[in-house]
Design an enzyme around this catalytic site. Structure first.
Site, PDB file in Angstrom:
ATOM      1  N   ASP A 203       0.814  -1.227   0.000  1.00 59.81           N
ATOM      2  CA  ASP A 203       0.000   0.000   0.000  1.00 59.81           C
ATOM      3  C   ASP A 203       0.842   1.268   0.000  1.00 59.81           C
ATOM      4  O   ASP A 203       0.415   2.307   0.523  1.00 59.81           O
ATOM      5  CB  ASP A 203      -0.955   0.028   1.215  1.00 59.81           C
ATOM      6  CG  ASP A 203      -1.870  -1.171   1.235  1.00 59.81           C
ATOM      7  OD1 ASP A 203      -2.245  -1.638   0.155  1.00 59.81           O
ATOM      8  OD2 ASP A 203      -2.214  -1.640   2.340  1.00 59.81           O
TER       9      ASP A 203
ATOM     10  N   LYS B  61       2.406   2.168  -4.979  1.00 56.21           N
ATOM     11  CA  LYS B  61       3.146   1.635  -6.129  1.00 56.21           C
ATOM     12  C   LYS B  61       2.405   1.904  -7.436  1.00 56.21           C
ATOM     13  O   LYS B  61       3.013   2.207  -8.452  1.00 56.21           O
ATOM     14  CB  LYS B  61       3.312   0.107  -5.995  1.00 56.21           C
ATOM     15  CG  LYS B  61       4.146  -0.325  -4.813  1.00 56.21           C
ATOM     16  CD  LYS B  61       4.217  -1.848  -4.701  1.00 56.21           C
ATOM     17  CE  LYS B  61       2.930  -2.499  -4.236  1.00 56.21           C
ATOM     18  NZ  LYS B  61       2.507  -2.162  -2.870  1.00 56.21           N
TER      19      LYS B  61
ATOM     20  N   GLY C 136      -3.952  -4.421  -4.181  1.00 54.17           N
ATOM     21  CA  GLY C 136      -5.005  -3.423  -4.335  1.00 54.17           C
ATOM     22  C   GLY C 136      -4.368  -2.175  -4.909  1.00 54.17           C
ATOM     23  O   GLY C 136      -3.926  -1.320  -4.169  1.00 54.17           O
ATOM     24  N   HIS C 137      -4.253  -2.124  -6.215  1.00 53.67           N
ATOM     25  CA  HIS C 137      -3.510  -1.035  -6.852  1.00 53.67           C
ATOM     26  C   HIS C 137      -4.476   0.011  -7.398  1.00 53.67           C
ATOM     27  O   HIS C 137      -5.203  -0.220  -8.346  1.00 53.67           O
ATOM     28  CB  HIS C 137      -2.595  -1.604  -7.950  1.00 53.67           C
ATOM     29  CG  HIS C 137      -1.503  -2.470  -7.377  1.00 53.67           C
ATOM     30  ND1 HIS C 137      -0.660  -3.224  -8.131  1.00 53.67           N
ATOM     31  CD2 HIS C 137      -1.126  -2.666  -6.092  1.00 53.67           C
ATOM     32  CE1 HIS C 137       0.197  -3.865  -7.339  1.00 53.67           C
ATOM     33  NE2 HIS C 137      -0.079  -3.543  -6.095  1.00 53.67           N
TER      34      HIS C 137
ATOM     35  N   GLN D 265       2.429  -6.001  -3.048  1.00 51.40           N
ATOM     36  CA  GLN D 265       2.799  -6.087  -1.629  1.00 51.40           C
ATOM     37  C   GLN D 265       4.087  -5.284  -1.380  1.00 51.40           C
ATOM     38  O   GLN D 265       4.372  -4.383  -2.140  1.00 51.40           O
ATOM     39  CB  GLN D 265       2.935  -7.543  -1.161  1.00 51.40           C
ATOM     40  CG  GLN D 265       1.621  -8.317  -1.148  1.00 51.40           C
ATOM     41  CD  GLN D 265       1.203  -8.844  -2.493  1.00 51.40           C
ATOM     42  OE1 GLN D 265       1.952  -9.535  -3.157  1.00 51.40           O
ATOM     43  NE2 GLN D 265       0.012  -8.534  -2.923  1.00 51.40           N
TER      44      GLN D 265
HETATM   45  P1  IMO Z   1      -0.594  -4.106  -2.426  1.00 50.60           P
HETATM   46  O1  IMO Z   1      -0.043  -4.676  -3.703  1.00 50.60           O
HETATM   47  C1  IMO Z   1      -1.122  -4.478   1.825  1.00 50.60           C
HETATM   48  C2  IMO Z   1      -1.079  -8.494   3.550  1.00 50.60           C
HETATM   49  C3  IMO Z   1      -2.369  -8.970   4.193  1.00 50.60           C
HETATM   50  C4  IMO Z   1      -1.809  -9.889   5.268  1.00 50.60           C
HETATM   51  C5  IMO Z   1      -0.618 -10.528   4.573  1.00 50.60           C
HETATM   52  C6  IMO Z   1      -0.896 -11.890   3.982  1.00 50.60           C
HETATM   53  O2  IMO Z   1      -1.877  -3.386  -2.551  1.00 50.60           O
HETATM   54  O3  IMO Z   1       0.438  -3.327  -1.688  1.00 50.60           O
HETATM   55  P2  IMO Z   1      -2.208 -12.696   1.801  1.00 50.60           P
HETATM   56  O4  IMO Z   1      -3.643 -12.513   1.392  1.00 50.60           O
HETATM   57  O5  IMO Z   1      -1.237 -12.101   0.832  1.00 50.60           O
HETATM   58  O6  IMO Z   1      -1.861 -14.101   2.159  1.00 50.60           O
HETATM   59  O7  IMO Z   1      -2.065 -11.848   3.184  1.00 50.60           O
HETATM   60  O8  IMO Z   1      -0.232  -9.636   3.536  1.00 50.60           O
HETATM   61  N1  IMO Z   1      -1.216  -8.037   2.162  1.00 50.60           N
HETATM   62  C7  IMO Z   1      -1.198  -6.752   1.779  1.00 50.60           C
HETATM   63  N2  IMO Z   1      -1.147  -5.625   2.521  1.00 50.60           N
HETATM   64  N3  IMO Z   1      -1.151  -4.381   0.494  1.00 50.60           N
HETATM   65  C8  IMO Z   1      -1.145  -5.503  -0.271  1.00 50.60           C
HETATM   66  O9  IMO Z   1      -0.971  -5.452  -1.596  1.00 50.60           O
HETATM   67  C9  IMO Z   1      -1.240  -6.756   0.380  1.00 50.60           C
HETATM   68  N4  IMO Z   1      -1.308  -8.036  -0.043  1.00 50.60           N
HETATM   69  C10 IMO Z   1      -1.286  -8.802   1.046  1.00 50.60           C
HETATM   70  O10 IMO Z   1      -3.089  -7.897   4.744  1.00 50.60           O
HETATM   71  O11 IMO Z   1      -1.300  -9.118   6.337  1.00 50.60           O
HETATM   72 MG    MG Z   2      -3.142  -3.061  -0.831  1.00 58.59          MG
END
Ligand code: IMO
Ligand code: MG
Length: 425
Positions: free
Chosen positions: A13, A16, A40-41, A225
């Site tokens: 988050d 990116k 979540g882009h 992530q």
């Molecule tokens: P973007 O790309 C923020 C977090 C989840 C959880 C952990 C594991 O938008 O930055 P998962 O479903 O991947 O097995 O969850 O990772 N998480 C994210 N947090 N942004 C994301 O993606 C995330 N994708 C997974 O909240 O703590």
């Molecule tokens: Mg996210």
């Protein structure tokens, strides 16, 4: 920009998507290399908001070809719902514009059911996943017994393979978690429905990407992530199930490390985390609440409130180290505009010791207290700034201090969600 990687330097988050969208203007190919529909882009272009979970954000630049690399776990349901939404909003994505690796593993309904069941069984120790089936899909990939890859969806024996995969998943659901099993034939029917639609997009994307680079085309690797969610380097077990760090761009695409030029780490001017796990600079008071409201820090995938805290330079240094960052993209500087006093975490105190490196051991991390440096805020708007010199003196000093503490030069600053609200240094 022959090959540039953009990845998260915090817990995801970081903004990116905005940075990828900005850089995609100069890219010919944009590729996702890990993760799945857990991303979540969010991008704002011309007053319209777009949220992508699986497709690369680069899809909004109609001259760029998008690639879903082998390192991604692909949920066909998410893929087609995103493609349908795009088409419905006037952006059809034909197979010439989207290449999908046949080697990418597939996320199926039982992965999501297992993700939910596992989280429920962990109770207060839950990881706080996005429930998108990511962990179970990567577990199947590594276990090598019942996994299905995109190429398998196109194969004549799909029905049999699927049946045995669903039965194996049902065994786990019922015997380990006491959860309701899935209807085998329903999963088979649904998945077969996706096969034919997927076929024209499937390719050997390692060949495609290397050829693109040979031809002098510019390739942008879009991370999902963040560094601290990396399965090896993150705050395990509160991480995601893939390598979110720079090496993942190579293993997740079949492009060798010698071909990568720049590696940009995207970092907020403060920090957030969604889901459970350690967060040393977290603000559990009104200040944290204030930043959450100022930044509207709510998850794009799950809608959860994000935990907020001060910028942590030990994490920025760690991200620089494990990724070999060549530059930082500092985002959401404008969110701090009204904040009168700011804190920067420079190191951790652990008993009598001063730790400059982010500790890999969670037992040590747990006992660490952040050491803060306090600075005055700038209390002036930054959103209109288009050059570094346009920024208020306090904001310039804040950026320079982040650069010094993290050891990586800041190459981009974002001062608002719009493409234009970007400063290149
Ligand atoms: P973007 O790309 C923020 C977090 C989840 C959880 C952990 C594991 O938008 O930055 P998962 O479903 O991947 O097995 O969850 O990772 N998480 C994210 N947090 N942004 C994301 O993606 C995330 N994708 C997974 O909240 O703590
Ligand atoms: Mg996210």
């Amino acid at each position: 920009m022959p090959a540039t990687v953009v990845l998260g330097a915090q817990w995801g988050d970081e903004g990116k998507a905005k940075i990828v969208d900005y850089l995609a203007a100069g890219a010919d190919v944009v590729v996702r290399f890990q993760g799945g529909a857990n991303a979540g882009h969010t991008v704002e272009v011309g007053g319209e908001t777009w949220i992508f979970h699986l497709l690369p954000v680069g899809v909004l630049n109609d001259h760029a070809v998008c690639v879903i690399g082998n390192g991604v776990v692909l949920d066909p349901e998410s893929l087609f719902s995103e493609l349908d939404e795009l088409a419905g909003r006037g952006i059809p994505v034909p197979p010439e514009r989207l290449r999908v690796s046949g080697c990418a593993h597939v996320v199926l309904p039982y992965h999501k059911a297992l993700d939910r069941a596992s989280e429920e069984s962990l109770g207060s120790g839950a990881l706080g996943t996005t429930a998108r089936g990511i962990g179970p899909a990567y577990r199947d990939k590594v276990a090598r017994s019942h996994a299905l890859r995109v190429m398998d969806l196109l194969d004549a024996d799909l029905r049999d393979r699927l049946r045995s995969a669903v039965r194996a998943a049902n065994d786990m659901l019922t015997s380990i978690y006491g959860a309701t099993p899935l209807d085998v034939e329903e999963v088979v029917r649904q998945t077969q429905g996706f096969s034919e639609r997927l076929r024209p997009y499937v390719d050997d994307t390692s060949v495609y990407l290397n050829k693109a680079l040979d031809d002098g085309r510019r390739v942008l690797f879009e991370g999902a992530q963040g560094t601290l969610l990396d399965i090896d380097h993150g705050t395990y077990p509160y991480v995601t199930s893939s390598n979110t760090t720079a090496g993942g761009a190579c293993t997740g695409t079949g492009v060798g490390p010698t071909r990568i030029g720049e590696i940009i780490g995207v970092t907020k001017a403060y920090m957030t985390r969604v889901g459970n796990g350690p967060f040393p600079t977290e603000l559990l008071d009104d200040e944290g609440e204030r930043i959450r409201e100022l930044g509207q820090e709510y998850g794009a995938t799950t809608g959860r409130a994000r935990r907020c805290g001060w910028f942590d330079a030990t994490i920025a240094r760690m991200a620089g180290r494990v990724n070999g960052l060549t530059g930082l993209a500092l985002t959401r500087l404008d969110i701090l505009d009204p904040v009168e006093r700011l804190k920067l975490c420079t190191a951790y105190r652990h008993g009598d010791l001063l730790l400059e490196e982010f500790p890999a051991d969670p037992r040590i991390l747990d006992k660490c207290e952040p050491v803060y440096e306090e600075v005055d805020g700038w209390c002036a708007p930054t959103t209109g700034a288009r050059s570094f010199a346009d920024l208020p003196a306090g904001a310039r000093a804040y950026v320079r201090r982040i650069e010094e503490l993290s050891g990586t030069p800041v190459s981009l600053i974002s001062v608002g969600p719009d493409r234009d609200a970007t400063i290149r240094l």
